[in-house]
Design an enzyme around this catalytic site. Structure first.
Site, PDB file in Angstrom:
ATOM      1  N   SER A  39      13.639 -27.232 -23.796  1.00 14.33           N
ATOM      2  CA  SER A  39      14.351 -26.483 -24.843  1.00 14.33           C
ATOM      3  C   SER A  39      13.461 -25.471 -25.569  1.00 14.33           C
ATOM      4  O   SER A  39      13.964 -24.547 -26.191  1.00 14.33           O
ATOM      5  CB  SER A  39      14.961 -27.448 -25.863  1.00 14.33           C
ATOM      6  N   ASP A 337      14.221 -26.837 -36.748  1.00 18.87           N
ATOM      7  CA  ASP A 337      15.143 -27.970 -36.811  1.00 18.87           C
ATOM      8  C   ASP A 337      14.445 -29.322 -36.657  1.00 18.87           C
ATOM      9  O   ASP A 337      15.097 -30.318 -36.394  1.00 18.87           O
ATOM     10  CB  ASP A 337      16.228 -27.818 -35.741  1.00 18.87           C
ATOM     11  N   HIS A 340      11.979 -27.803 -32.915  1.00 24.63           N
ATOM     12  CA  HIS A 340      11.712 -26.459 -32.392  1.00 24.63           C
ATOM     13  C   HIS A 340      11.296 -25.531 -33.517  1.00 24.63           C
ATOM     14  O   HIS A 340      11.728 -25.693 -34.654  1.00 24.63           O
ATOM     15  CB  HIS A 340      12.969 -25.910 -31.715  1.00 24.63           C
TER      16      HIS A 340
END
Ligand code: NAG
Ligand code: NAG
Length: 371
Positions: A39, A337, A340
Protein backbone atom coordinates in the site's frame (compact mmCIF):
# COMPACT_ATOMS: atom_id res chain seq x y z
CA UNK A 1 9.89 28.54 8.54
CA UNK A 2 12.76 30.88 7.70
CA UNK A 3 14.44 31.12 11.10
CA UNK A 4 14.26 27.36 11.40
CA UNK A 5 15.55 26.61 7.93
CA UNK A 6 18.51 24.42 8.47
CA UNK A 7 21.35 23.62 6.20
CA UNK A 8 19.83 20.22 5.57
CA UNK A 9 16.56 21.77 4.55
CA UNK A 10 18.33 24.09 2.13
CA UNK A 11 20.19 21.20 0.58
CA UNK A 12 16.90 19.36 0.15
CA UNK A 13 15.20 22.41 -1.35
CA UNK A 14 18.10 22.95 -3.72
CA UNK A 15 18.01 19.36 -4.91
CA UNK A 16 14.27 19.59 -5.58
CA UNK A 17 14.80 22.87 -7.42
CA UNK A 18 17.35 21.15 -9.64
CA UNK A 19 14.92 18.39 -10.58
CA UNK A 20 13.25 20.12 -13.54
CA UNK A 21 16.63 20.56 -15.22
CA UNK A 22 17.27 16.86 -14.82
CA UNK A 23 13.83 15.87 -16.08
CA UNK A 24 14.46 16.52 -19.74
CA UNK A 25 17.42 14.16 -19.80
CA UNK A 26 15.66 11.53 -17.70
CA UNK A 27 12.54 11.68 -19.79
CA UNK A 28 14.45 10.42 -22.77
CA UNK A 29 16.07 7.81 -20.60
CA UNK A 30 13.04 5.96 -19.21
CA UNK A 31 9.73 5.35 -20.90
CA UNK A 32 8.11 4.63 -17.57
CA UNK A 33 8.36 2.90 -14.25
CA UNK A 34 7.73 -0.74 -13.31
CA UNK A 35 6.76 -0.70 -9.65
CA UNK A 36 6.28 -3.48 -7.10
CA UNK A 37 5.22 -3.29 -3.47
CA UNK A 38 2.32 -2.84 -1.05
CA UNK A 39 0.00 0.00 0.00
CA UNK A 40 2.95 2.38 0.31
CA UNK A 41 3.17 2.19 -3.49
CA UNK A 42 -0.35 1.11 -4.56
CA UNK A 43 -1.65 3.85 -6.87
CA UNK A 44 -4.98 2.18 -7.61
CA UNK A 45 -4.68 -1.60 -7.92
CA UNK A 46 -6.80 -2.54 -4.93
CA UNK A 47 -9.42 0.00 -5.97
CA UNK A 48 -9.44 -1.19 -9.60
CA UNK A 49 -9.62 -4.86 -8.64
CA UNK A 50 -12.12 -4.71 -5.79
CA UNK A 51 -13.93 -1.42 -6.42
CA UNK A 52 -13.15 -0.49 -2.82
CA UNK A 53 -10.49 -0.80 -0.17
CA UNK A 54 -9.48 1.35 2.77
CA UNK A 55 -8.16 4.18 0.58
CA UNK A 56 -11.21 4.39 -1.69
CA UNK A 57 -13.15 6.82 0.50
CA UNK A 58 -12.66 10.44 1.65
CA UNK A 59 -10.62 11.99 3.14
CA UNK A 60 -8.02 9.92 1.22
CA UNK A 61 -6.72 12.05 -1.64
CA UNK A 62 -8.05 15.33 -0.19
CA UNK A 63 -4.76 17.25 -0.40
CA UNK A 64 -3.60 16.50 -3.91
CA UNK A 65 -5.95 14.60 -6.19
CA UNK A 66 -9.05 16.06 -4.58
CA UNK A 67 -10.71 12.64 -4.51
CA UNK A 68 -9.85 9.12 -3.35
CA UNK A 69 -7.70 7.34 -5.96
CA UNK A 70 -6.84 4.23 -3.97
CA UNK A 71 -3.61 5.81 -2.77
CA UNK A 72 -3.11 5.41 0.98
CA UNK A 73 -2.37 9.06 1.67
CA UNK A 74 -3.96 12.49 1.61
CA UNK A 75 -2.11 13.00 -1.67
CA UNK A 76 0.82 11.61 -3.58
CA UNK A 77 2.96 8.61 -2.69
CA UNK A 78 6.76 8.55 -2.81
CA UNK A 79 6.46 6.80 -6.18
CA UNK A 80 4.31 9.62 -7.59
CA UNK A 81 6.86 12.27 -6.65
CA UNK A 82 9.71 10.28 -8.18
CA UNK A 83 7.82 9.63 -11.40
CA UNK A 84 6.85 13.31 -11.70
CA UNK A 85 10.36 14.56 -10.91
CA UNK A 86 11.76 12.41 -13.70
CA UNK A 87 9.17 13.70 -16.15
CA UNK A 88 7.39 10.35 -16.55
CA UNK A 89 3.68 9.57 -16.55
CA UNK A 90 2.09 7.91 -13.54
CA UNK A 91 2.27 4.16 -14.21
CA UNK A 92 -0.95 2.34 -15.04
CA UNK A 93 -2.11 0.19 -12.13
CA UNK A 94 -1.95 -3.38 -13.45
CA UNK A 95 -5.63 -4.00 -12.65
CA UNK A 96 -6.68 -0.80 -14.43
CA UNK A 97 -5.25 -1.88 -17.79
CA UNK A 98 -5.93 -4.63 -20.30
CA UNK A 99 -3.90 -4.23 -23.47
CA UNK A 100 -0.23 -3.65 -24.23
CA UNK A 101 -1.00 -0.04 -25.13
CA UNK A 102 -2.22 0.60 -21.56
CA UNK A 103 1.15 -0.39 -20.16
CA UNK A 104 3.53 1.43 -22.49
CA UNK A 105 4.15 4.29 -20.08
CA UNK A 106 4.75 2.11 -17.05
CA UNK A 107 2.96 -0.42 -14.88
CA UNK A 108 2.39 -0.51 -11.16
CA UNK A 109 1.99 -3.97 -9.63
CA UNK A 110 2.03 -2.79 -5.99
CA UNK A 111 -1.07 -4.00 -4.15
CA UNK A 112 -2.37 -2.88 -0.75
CA UNK A 113 -1.93 -5.50 1.93
CA UNK A 114 0.48 -7.53 -0.19
CA UNK A 115 3.14 -9.48 1.63
CA UNK A 116 6.54 -10.37 0.24
CA UNK A 117 6.10 -13.99 1.25
CA UNK A 118 3.51 -16.41 -0.07
CA UNK A 119 0.68 -18.26 1.69
CA UNK A 120 2.79 -21.40 2.26
CA UNK A 121 5.21 -19.46 4.44
CA UNK A 122 2.48 -18.02 6.63
CA UNK A 123 0.68 -21.36 6.82
CA UNK A 124 3.88 -23.04 8.00
CA UNK A 125 3.99 -20.50 10.83
CA UNK A 126 0.31 -20.85 11.68
CA UNK A 127 -0.45 -17.36 10.37
CA UNK A 128 -2.88 -15.90 7.82
CA UNK A 129 -1.98 -12.85 5.71
CA UNK A 130 -4.45 -9.94 5.32
CA UNK A 131 -4.84 -10.57 1.60
CA UNK A 132 -3.59 -13.69 -0.21
CA UNK A 133 -1.27 -11.71 -2.47
CA UNK A 134 2.51 -11.80 -2.45
CA UNK A 135 5.50 -10.99 -4.62
CA UNK A 136 4.90 -14.31 -6.40
CA UNK A 137 1.62 -12.85 -7.66
CA UNK A 138 3.30 -9.60 -8.69
CA UNK A 139 5.89 -11.64 -10.60
CA UNK A 140 3.10 -13.50 -12.42
CA UNK A 141 1.38 -10.20 -13.31
CA UNK A 142 4.69 -8.85 -14.62
CA UNK A 143 5.00 -11.91 -16.87
CA UNK A 144 1.47 -11.30 -18.15
CA UNK A 145 2.45 -7.77 -19.17
CA UNK A 146 5.52 -9.17 -20.94
CA UNK A 147 3.30 -11.58 -22.86
CA UNK A 148 1.03 -8.72 -23.86
CA UNK A 149 4.04 -6.80 -25.15
CA UNK A 150 4.55 -9.52 -27.75
CA UNK A 151 7.89 -10.58 -29.22
CA UNK A 152 11.03 -10.93 -27.12
CA UNK A 153 12.28 -7.79 -28.87
CA UNK A 154 9.20 -5.83 -27.73
CA UNK A 155 9.51 -7.27 -24.23
CA UNK A 156 13.13 -6.16 -23.96
CA UNK A 157 12.20 -2.72 -25.25
CA UNK A 158 9.73 -2.40 -22.40
CA UNK A 159 12.00 -3.68 -19.63
CA UNK A 160 15.27 -2.07 -20.71
CA UNK A 161 13.73 1.38 -20.96
CA UNK A 162 11.85 1.17 -17.67
CA UNK A 163 12.97 2.32 -14.27
CA UNK A 164 12.22 -0.55 -11.89
CA UNK A 165 11.11 0.55 -8.42
CA UNK A 166 11.00 -2.26 -5.88
CA UNK A 167 9.31 -1.85 -2.52
CA UNK A 168 9.14 -1.03 0.19
CA UNK A 169 7.72 -4.52 0.83
CA UNK A 170 7.70 -6.56 4.02
CA UNK A 171 5.75 -4.35 6.42
CA UNK A 172 2.68 -6.56 6.08
CA UNK A 173 4.72 -9.71 6.65
CA UNK A 174 5.87 -8.31 9.99
CA UNK A 175 2.48 -6.83 10.84
CA UNK A 176 0.62 -10.11 10.28
CA UNK A 177 2.88 -11.80 12.83
CA UNK A 178 2.86 -8.96 15.35
CA UNK A 179 -0.94 -8.72 15.26
CA UNK A 180 -0.96 -12.41 16.14
CA UNK A 181 1.22 -11.51 19.13
CA UNK A 182 4.34 -13.26 17.86
CA UNK A 183 7.62 -12.33 19.51
CA UNK A 184 10.32 -10.09 18.10
CA UNK A 185 12.59 -13.11 18.09
CA UNK A 186 10.25 -14.99 15.74
CA UNK A 187 9.59 -11.97 13.52
CA UNK A 188 13.33 -11.41 13.01
CA UNK A 189 13.57 -14.87 11.45
CA UNK A 190 11.36 -13.58 8.57
CA UNK A 191 14.07 -11.20 7.33
CA UNK A 192 16.10 -13.57 5.12
CA UNK A 193 12.90 -15.07 3.67
CA UNK A 194 11.50 -11.64 2.77
CA UNK A 195 14.76 -10.48 1.24
CA UNK A 196 14.99 -13.78 -0.65
CA UNK A 197 11.51 -13.20 -2.13
CA UNK A 198 12.53 -9.71 -3.24
CA UNK A 199 15.70 -11.10 -4.78
CA UNK A 200 13.73 -13.75 -6.72
CA UNK A 201 11.42 -11.15 -8.21
CA UNK A 202 14.32 -8.87 -9.16
CA UNK A 203 16.20 -11.76 -10.75
CA UNK A 204 13.18 -12.36 -13.00
CA UNK A 205 12.87 -8.69 -13.90
CA UNK A 206 16.59 -8.30 -14.60
CA UNK A 207 16.56 -11.56 -16.58
CA UNK A 208 13.77 -10.04 -18.69
CA UNK A 209 16.04 -7.13 -19.57
CA UNK A 210 15.67 -4.48 -16.85
CA UNK A 211 18.73 -2.24 -16.67
CA UNK A 212 17.98 0.17 -13.84
CA UNK A 213 16.56 -1.08 -10.55
CA UNK A 214 15.97 0.91 -7.37
CA UNK A 215 15.38 -1.16 -4.23
CA UNK A 216 13.60 0.97 -1.63
CA UNK A 217 14.37 0.08 1.96
CA UNK A 218 12.23 -0.24 5.08
CA UNK A 219 11.02 2.86 6.95
CA UNK A 220 11.51 3.12 10.75
CA UNK A 221 8.74 0.75 11.81
CA UNK A 222 9.03 1.75 15.45
CA UNK A 223 7.94 5.33 14.66
CA UNK A 224 4.65 4.32 12.99
CA UNK A 225 1.47 4.87 15.04
CA UNK A 226 0.06 1.43 14.19
CA UNK A 227 3.07 -0.37 15.68
CA UNK A 228 3.24 2.01 18.64
CA UNK A 229 -0.41 1.25 19.46
CA UNK A 230 -0.06 -2.47 18.78
CA UNK A 231 2.85 -2.78 21.18
CA UNK A 232 1.62 -0.29 23.80
CA UNK A 233 1.78 -1.78 27.25
CA UNK A 234 4.22 -4.55 26.34
CA UNK A 235 7.02 -2.77 28.18
CA UNK A 236 9.05 -2.45 24.99
CA UNK A 237 11.72 0.24 25.14
CA UNK A 238 10.97 3.64 23.59
CA UNK A 239 13.88 5.76 22.39
CA UNK A 240 14.39 8.63 24.80
CA UNK A 241 14.85 11.22 22.07
CA UNK A 242 12.05 10.21 19.69
CA UNK A 243 9.62 7.94 21.52
CA UNK A 244 9.92 5.37 18.72
CA UNK A 245 10.05 1.68 19.61
CA UNK A 246 13.71 0.73 19.69
CA UNK A 247 13.45 -2.96 18.86
CA UNK A 248 11.16 -2.37 15.88
CA UNK A 249 13.54 0.20 14.47
CA UNK A 250 16.30 -2.35 14.98
CA UNK A 251 14.21 -4.84 12.99
CA UNK A 252 13.91 -2.30 10.15
CA UNK A 253 17.68 -1.76 10.24
CA UNK A 254 18.31 -5.51 10.19
CA UNK A 255 15.96 -5.79 7.20
CA UNK A 256 17.80 -2.96 5.42
CA UNK A 257 21.25 -4.43 6.04
CA UNK A 258 20.05 -7.70 4.51
CA UNK A 259 18.59 -5.78 1.56
CA UNK A 260 21.88 -3.98 0.98
CA UNK A 261 23.77 -7.28 0.98
CA UNK A 262 21.26 -8.69 -1.50
CA UNK A 263 21.71 -5.63 -3.73
CA UNK A 264 25.51 -6.13 -3.72
CA UNK A 265 25.03 -9.78 -4.64
CA UNK A 266 22.72 -8.86 -7.53
CA UNK A 267 25.23 -6.30 -8.77
CA UNK A 268 27.98 -8.87 -8.80
CA UNK A 269 25.73 -11.33 -10.64
CA UNK A 270 24.59 -8.74 -13.20
CA UNK A 271 27.44 -6.43 -14.12
CA UNK A 272 26.45 -3.57 -16.38
CA UNK A 273 23.07 -3.08 -14.73
CA UNK A 274 22.44 -0.21 -12.35
CA UNK A 275 21.05 -1.84 -9.19
CA UNK A 276 20.66 0.74 -6.47
CA UNK A 277 19.63 0.66 -2.83
CA UNK A 278 17.48 3.59 -1.71
CA UNK A 279 17.57 4.43 1.99
CA UNK A 280 14.06 5.32 3.14
CA UNK A 281 14.92 4.88 6.80
CA UNK A 282 17.15 7.91 7.31
CA UNK A 283 14.87 10.53 5.76
CA UNK A 284 11.89 9.47 7.91
CA UNK A 285 14.06 9.12 11.03
CA UNK A 286 15.48 12.62 10.43
CA UNK A 287 12.00 14.15 10.24
CA UNK A 288 10.87 12.32 13.37
CA UNK A 289 13.97 13.50 15.24
CA UNK A 290 13.65 17.16 14.18
CA UNK A 291 10.18 17.67 12.68
CA UNK A 292 10.27 21.48 12.75
CA UNK A 293 13.45 21.54 10.73
CA UNK A 294 11.50 19.99 7.86
CA UNK A 295 8.34 22.05 8.28
CA UNK A 296 6.34 19.53 10.30
CA UNK A 297 4.55 19.99 13.63
CA UNK A 298 5.79 18.94 17.03
CA UNK A 299 4.16 15.51 17.16
CA UNK A 300 5.61 13.33 14.42
CA UNK A 301 4.33 10.09 15.98
CA UNK A 302 0.67 11.16 15.90
CA UNK A 303 -1.58 10.32 12.93
CA UNK A 304 -3.46 13.12 11.18
CA UNK A 305 -6.52 11.00 10.41
CA UNK A 306 -7.72 8.29 12.75
CA UNK A 307 -9.12 7.41 16.12
CA UNK A 308 -8.29 8.63 19.56
CA UNK A 309 -5.54 7.99 22.07
CA UNK A 310 -1.90 8.95 22.36
CA UNK A 311 -1.22 8.45 18.66
CA UNK A 312 -4.61 9.41 17.21
CA UNK A 313 -4.92 5.83 16.09
CA UNK A 314 -6.87 2.81 17.20
CA UNK A 315 -6.93 -0.64 15.67
CA UNK A 316 -10.69 -0.46 15.12
CA UNK A 317 -11.36 3.10 13.96
CA UNK A 318 -9.27 3.77 10.88
CA UNK A 319 -9.18 6.85 8.74
CA UNK A 320 -12.07 6.70 6.28
CA UNK A 321 -14.50 5.09 8.71
CA UNK A 322 -17.60 7.33 9.05
CA UNK A 323 -17.17 9.71 11.97
CA UNK A 324 -13.38 9.48 12.00
CA UNK A 325 -11.94 12.93 11.36
CA UNK A 326 -8.75 14.20 9.78
CA UNK A 327 -6.61 17.01 11.14
CA UNK A 328 -6.93 20.49 9.64
CA UNK A 329 -3.41 20.64 8.20
CA UNK A 330 -1.98 17.27 7.08
CA UNK A 331 1.24 18.96 5.93
CA UNK A 332 2.20 19.29 9.62
CA UNK A 333 1.94 15.51 10.13
CA UNK A 334 4.30 12.73 9.10
CA UNK A 335 1.72 9.95 9.39
CA UNK A 336 -1.52 10.33 7.49
CA UNK A 337 -3.55 7.41 8.86
CA UNK A 338 -1.24 5.67 11.31
CA UNK A 339 0.21 3.32 8.70
CA UNK A 340 0.92 5.53 5.70
CA UNK A 341 2.61 8.89 5.35
CA UNK A 342 1.21 12.23 4.29
CA UNK A 343 1.79 13.88 0.93
CA UNK A 344 4.23 16.22 2.71
CA UNK A 345 6.27 13.40 4.24
CA UNK A 346 6.22 11.41 1.01
CA UNK A 347 7.60 14.42 -0.87
CA UNK A 348 10.51 14.54 1.54
CA UNK A 349 11.28 10.84 1.24
CA UNK A 350 11.05 10.97 -2.56
CA UNK A 351 13.61 13.78 -2.63
CA UNK A 352 15.96 11.71 -0.49
CA UNK A 353 15.48 8.60 -2.63
CA UNK A 354 16.22 10.55 -5.82
CA UNK A 355 19.28 12.24 -4.39
CA UNK A 356 20.74 9.00 -3.09
CA UNK A 357 20.09 6.93 -6.22
CA UNK A 358 19.08 8.16 -9.67
CA UNK A 359 20.47 11.69 -9.39
CA UNK A 360 23.72 10.40 -8.00
CA UNK A 361 24.38 7.90 -10.74
CA UNK A 362 27.01 8.92 -13.25
CA UNK A 363 25.01 9.38 -16.42
CA UNK A 364 26.75 6.57 -18.25
CA UNK A 365 25.57 4.17 -15.56
CA UNK A 366 21.92 4.94 -16.17
CA UNK A 367 22.27 5.55 -19.90
CA UNK A 368 20.43 2.98 -21.94
CA UNK A 369 21.96 0.77 -24.51
CA UNK A 370 21.18 2.36 -27.87
CA UNK A 371 19.37 -0.77 -29.07
C1 NAG B 1 -1.86 -15.31 -6.19
O1 NAG B 1 -1.03 -16.44 -6.13
C2 NAG B 1 -1.66 -17.61 -5.63
C3 NAG B 1 -0.61 -18.69 -5.56
O2 NAG B 1 0.45 -18.27 -4.72
C4 NAG B 1 -2.82 -18.00 -6.52
O3 NAG B 1 -3.47 -19.11 -5.98
C5 NAG B 1 -3.77 -16.82 -6.65
O4 NAG B 1 -4.78 -17.14 -7.57
C6 NAG B 1 -3.06 -15.58 -7.10
N1 NAG B 1 -3.98 -14.46 -7.11
C7 NAG B 1 -4.07 -13.56 -8.09
C8 NAG B 1 -5.12 -12.52 -7.95
O5 NAG B 1 -3.32 -13.53 -9.06
C1 NAG C 1 -6.12 13.92 16.29
O1 NAG C 1 -7.02 13.88 15.22
C2 NAG C 1 -8.01 14.90 15.25
C3 NAG C 1 -8.92 14.66 14.13
O2 NAG C 1 -9.53 13.41 14.31
C4 NAG C 1 -7.33 16.24 15.16
O3 NAG C 1 -8.29 17.27 15.20
C5 NAG C 1 -6.35 16.39 16.29
O4 NAG C 1 -5.65 17.57 16.12
C6 NAG C 1 -5.39 15.23 16.34
N1 NAG C 1 -4.62 15.27 17.56
C7 NAG C 1 -3.31 15.48 17.57
C8 NAG C 1 -2.66 15.48 18.90
O5 NAG C 1 -2.67 15.63 16.57
Amino acid sequence: MAPLASRLFLVAALALALLPAFSAAAKARYTGVLSFGDSLADTGNELARTGGGAASVPPYGETFFGRPTGRSSDGRLVLDFIVAALGMSYPKPYFAGEAAADFQRGVNFAFSGSTALGPEFFKSRGLTPFVPLSLANQTAWFKKVLQLAGSVHEQRKLTSKSLVMMGEIGINDYLVALMAKRTGEEVRTFVPHIVGAISSLLTEVIGAGARTVVVRGMIPLGCQPIFLVLLEGTGADHGRETGCLTWLNDLAKLHNRALMRMVSDLRRAHPGRAILYADQYSPVAAIVRSPRKYGFGDRPLVACCGGSGTYNFTLTTFCGVPGVAACADPSKYVSWDGIHMTDAANRNVAGAVLRSTILRQPLDKVELASS
